[in-house]
Design a protein around this motif. Sequence first.
Motif, mmCIF file in Angstrom:
data_model
loop_
_atom_site.group_PDB
_atom_site.id
_atom_site.type_symbol
_atom_site.label_atom_id
_atom_site.label_comp_id
_atom_site.label_asym_id
_atom_site.label_seq_id
_atom_site.Cartn_x
_atom_site.Cartn_y
_atom_site.Cartn_z
ATOM 1 N N ALA A 76 0.826 -1.280 -0.142
ATOM 2 C CA ALA A 76 -0.146 -0.034 0.466
ATOM 3 C C ALA A 76 0.798 0.703 0.102
ATOM 4 O O ALA A 76 0.765 2.201 -0.359
ATOM 5 C CB ALA A 76 -0.919 -0.167 1.206
ATOM 6 N N MET A 101 -5.703 14.207 -0.260
ATOM 7 C CA MET A 101 -4.834 14.052 1.154
ATOM 8 C C MET A 101 -3.540 13.636 0.868
ATOM 9 O O MET A 101 -3.523 13.289 0.485
ATOM 10 C CB MET A 101 -6.091 12.440 1.517
ATOM 11 C CG MET A 101 -6.267 12.417 2.901
ATOM 12 S SD MET A 101 -6.813 10.347 3.755
ATOM 13 C CE MET A 101 -7.684 10.711 1.848
ATOM 14 N N VAL A 103 -3.478 9.319 3.705
ATOM 15 C CA VAL A 103 -3.601 8.194 3.759
ATOM 16 C C VAL A 103 -3.344 7.088 4.091
ATOM 17 O O VAL A 103 -3.722 6.127 4.152
ATOM 18 C CB VAL A 103 -2.806 8.366 2.383
ATOM 19 C CG1 VAL A 103 -3.425 7.059 0.897
ATOM 20 C CG2 VAL A 103 -3.440 9.694 1.000
ATOM 21 N N ALA A 148 -5.146 6.206 6.838
ATOM 22 C CA ALA A 148 -6.373 5.876 6.704
ATOM 23 C C ALA A 148 -6.451 4.474 6.052
ATOM 24 O O ALA A 148 -7.154 3.593 6.314
ATOM 25 C CB ALA A 148 -6.477 6.136 5.651
ATOM 26 N N TYR A 149 -5.274 3.817 5.657
ATOM 27 C CA TYR A 149 -4.621 2.666 5.253
ATOM 28 C C TYR A 149 -4.966 1.442 6.450
ATOM 29 O O TYR A 149 -5.481 0.524 5.607
ATOM 30 C CB TYR A 149 -3.774 2.284 4.457
ATOM 31 C CG TYR A 149 -3.422 2.730 2.270
ATOM 32 C CD1 TYR A 149 -4.855 2.449 1.933
ATOM 33 C CD2 TYR A 149 -1.948 3.708 2.097
ATOM 34 C CE1 TYR A 149 -4.500 2.716 0.140
ATOM 35 C CE2 TYR A 149 -2.252 3.425 0.273
ATOM 36 C CZ TYR A 149 -3.497 3.339 0.218
ATOM 37 O OH TYR A 149 -3.755 3.472 -1.595
ATOM 38 N N ASP A 170 -6.398 2.086 9.282
ATOM 39 C CA ASP A 170 -7.605 1.698 9.697
ATOM 40 C C ASP A 170 -7.921 0.909 8.824
ATOM 41 O O ASP A 170 -8.915 -0.723 9.710
ATOM 42 C CB ASP A 170 -8.129 3.073 9.849
ATOM 43 C CG ASP A 170 -7.882 3.951 10.586
ATOM 44 O OD1 ASP A 170 -6.856 3.713 11.809
ATOM 45 O OD2 ASP A 170 -8.068 5.052 10.568
ATOM 46 N N ARG A 201 -18.448 -1.486 5.672
ATOM 47 C CA ARG A 201 -18.935 -0.293 6.136
ATOM 48 C C ARG A 201 -18.710 0.893 5.083
ATOM 49 O O ARG A 201 -17.892 1.037 4.603
ATOM 50 C CB ARG A 201 -18.126 -0.259 7.573
ATOM 51 C CG ARG A 201 -16.661 -0.212 7.633
ATOM 52 C CD ARG A 201 -15.744 -0.252 8.947
ATOM 53 N NE ARG A 201 -15.084 -0.480 8.653
ATOM 54 C CZ ARG A 201 -13.674 1.070 8.615
ATOM 55 N NH1 ARG A 201 -13.843 1.773 8.794
ATOM 56 N NH2 ARG A 201 -12.335 0.048 8.317
ATOM 57 N N LEU A 231 -10.027 4.877 -1.983
ATOM 58 C CA LEU A 231 -8.946 4.834 -1.052
ATOM 59 C C LEU A 231 -8.736 3.429 -0.947
ATOM 60 O O LEU A 231 -7.894 2.404 -1.017
ATOM 61 C CB LEU A 231 -8.997 5.128 0.283
ATOM 62 C CG LEU A 231 -8.634 5.481 0.832
ATOM 63 C CD1 LEU A 231 -6.507 5.953 -0.344
ATOM 64 C CD2 LEU A 231 -7.719 6.018 1.973
ATOM 65 N N ARG A 273 -8.016 1.881 -3.915
ATOM 66 C CA ARG A 273 -6.381 1.443 -4.201
ATOM 67 C C ARG A 273 -5.904 0.767 -3.104
ATOM 68 O O ARG A 273 -4.290 -0.388 -3.272
ATOM 69 C CB ARG A 273 -6.064 2.717 -3.673
ATOM 70 C CG ARG A 273 -6.447 3.926 -5.472
ATOM 71 C CD ARG A 273 -6.587 5.447 -4.897
ATOM 72 N NE ARG A 273 -5.949 6.287 -6.155
ATOM 73 C CZ ARG A 273 -6.555 7.638 -5.816
ATOM 74 N NH1 ARG A 273 -7.187 7.783 -4.616
ATOM 75 N NH2 ARG A 273 -7.045 8.412 -6.983
ATOM 76 N N LEU A 274 -6.090 0.149 -2.396
ATOM 77 C CA LEU A 274 -5.878 -0.522 -1.162
ATOM 78 C C LEU A 274 -5.305 -2.040 -1.915
ATOM 79 O O LEU A 274 -4.518 -2.648 -1.662
ATOM 80 C CB LEU A 274 -6.357 -0.633 0.248
ATOM 81 C CG LEU A 274 -5.528 -1.602 1.520
ATOM 82 C CD1 LEU A 274 -4.466 -1.636 1.487
ATOM 83 C CD2 LEU A 274 -6.868 -1.598 1.936
ATOM 84 N N SER A 302 -2.933 -1.976 -4.788
ATOM 85 C CA SER A 302 -1.720 -1.786 -4.206
ATOM 86 C C SER A 302 -1.398 -3.278 -4.707
ATOM 87 O O SER A 302 -0.399 -3.569 -3.983
ATOM 88 C CB SER A 302 -1.660 -0.775 -2.980
ATOM 89 O OG SER A 302 -1.722 0.464 -3.505
ATOM 90 N N ALA A 303 -2.181 -3.938 -3.686
ATOM 91 C CA ALA A 303 -1.497 -5.239 -3.230
ATOM 92 C C ALA A 303 -1.139 -5.596 -4.276
ATOM 93 O O ALA A 303 -0.516 -6.817 -3.847
ATOM 94 C CB ALA A 303 -2.157 -5.639 -1.571
ATOM 95 N N TRP A 317 1.529 -4.792 -6.902
ATOM 96 C CA TRP A 317 3.017 -4.982 -6.396
ATOM 97 C C TRP A 317 3.735 -6.117 -6.087
ATOM 98 O O TRP A 317 4.696 -6.793 -5.624
ATOM 99 C CB TRP A 317 3.383 -4.128 -4.615
ATOM 100 C CG TRP A 317 4.642 -3.703 -4.349
ATOM 101 C CD1 TRP A 317 5.384 -4.394 -3.469
ATOM 102 C CD2 TRP A 317 5.605 -2.313 -4.483
ATOM 103 N NE1 TRP A 317 6.337 -3.958 -3.264
ATOM 104 C CE2 TRP A 317 6.506 -2.807 -3.521
ATOM 105 C CE3 TRP A 317 5.018 -1.625 -5.381
ATOM 106 C CZ2 TRP A 317 7.208 -1.953 -4.252
ATOM 107 C CZ3 TRP A 317 6.356 -0.987 -5.533
ATOM 108 C CH2 TRP A 317 7.567 -1.060 -5.349
#
Lengths: 204, 204
Positions: A171, A185, A190, A193-194, A196, B157, B163, B166-167, B170-171, B174
């Motif tokens: 991430a 952001m 960021v 937030a990741y 969390d 939730r 975001l 993107r998380l 990203s995983a 990468w």
Amino acid sequence: MAEMQAMPPEVEGSEATERVLQILSTSARLFATTGYDGTSMRDIAQACNISKSLLYHHFADKDEIFARITLGSTRELVQFVEGRLPEGAAPSVRIRAFMAATGEYFQRYRWAWIASTTAFWNDPQQRRQTERMLWRDRYEGLIRRLIEEAIEVGEIRPLDVPLAGRLVLSALNWMHRWHKQDQGMPAPEVAEAYFDMIFHGLKR
Amino acid sequence: MAEMQAMPPEVEGSEATERVLQILSTSARLFATTGYDGTSMRDIAQACNISKSLLYHHFADKDEIFARITLGSTRELVQFVEGRLPEGAAPSVRIRAFMAATGEYFQRYRWAWIASTTAFWNDPQQRRQTERMLWRDRYEGLIRRLIEEAIEVGEIRPLDVPLAGRLVLSALNWMHRWHKQDQGMPAPEVAEAYFDMIFHGLKR
DNA sequence: CCGGACCCTGACCGACCGGTCAACGAGGGG
DNA sequence: CCCCTCGTTGACCGGTCGGTCAGGGTCCGG
């Protein structure tokens, strides 16, 4: 707060003259935006408004410039992050600080960071990258240890620690591909937030 | 199951002769390992055991070879993943399938994938990349829509959807930096393990 | 006034870059 | 038989690459 600087403090040789710093920061920006092979010594010299020969007065060759940037940046990253982990805090708090610190480092030393994280990850002939890899391993070892500690104290459920570490680093390391300076952001937010999302899960 | 192939089915022009396919798959491997600027037309010709001139008989220039690989690979990825989302299933199940399918695609078309994901992300002069970006947007739009659906039905939730997308990406994106062929966990399993971590959270 | 250390430069080097070109051999249709 | 197409080649082009070299300018200590 946390404005962008050209290069991390290159304390090492203590020979950080203005010119050398200019060359390093300019090269970092070029390497980050056009890649190692895509950046010529002529490009660097021109961007610095100096002759190409002068580059060779300060550095042995192209590779040394690049190695200074990536090694320096990686070493400083580790020390920067280590210095920002709140001692005595719960492991999960320290993991969050790890991520936020990495985000802040990325924000501060953007070009050096990008040049560093996109560099020669598969180069068969490891040029001067071996020492850098040691720091990289220490960085990855750090996040793994934090996760292990969180598991030991029961904050995190037992799981594949290396994989969880890679999830966190993925991430962070992918941020440079989409995050824009001075827009959206801030990187540390960021990163938090990741954290969390990863820690609490997306699940309702 | 799921053995690695050279190139995704380049159905498009239907002119996929053996030679063209050999050039594309060889180039993909070279581009993936040494980068666009680090790969010369001589390198490609030599790796194919053909003359450099022959490359120009089949392709207009270096950029066309590269564009064929990255555009074809990105387009096929989207279609591959879309075709593997179980219809009617819960959004979270579809997100998991999205990630597993991407992992499988990475495993199958490794070199084309790597060449693709590491390509010109910041090239000011967008060469022939505009169409590829359309597919890339569609891919990212897909994961965002899946997340939104999961939020709507209450599986996830409310949170920052871009975001969270993107998380996830990203995983996946990468992975090529650390995952080894024929070693360790297969890529689809890694992708599923990532999903489980992200969805349920690391928290005990 | 001299000499060396330090910045700095333009001219130059061989190697390699992406790309062009004329031509060759094999095969097939008239 | 000729001619056309197609896959293929080596020689060649101008330009750029990383790197070298001899030397100019400036400042400072003796």
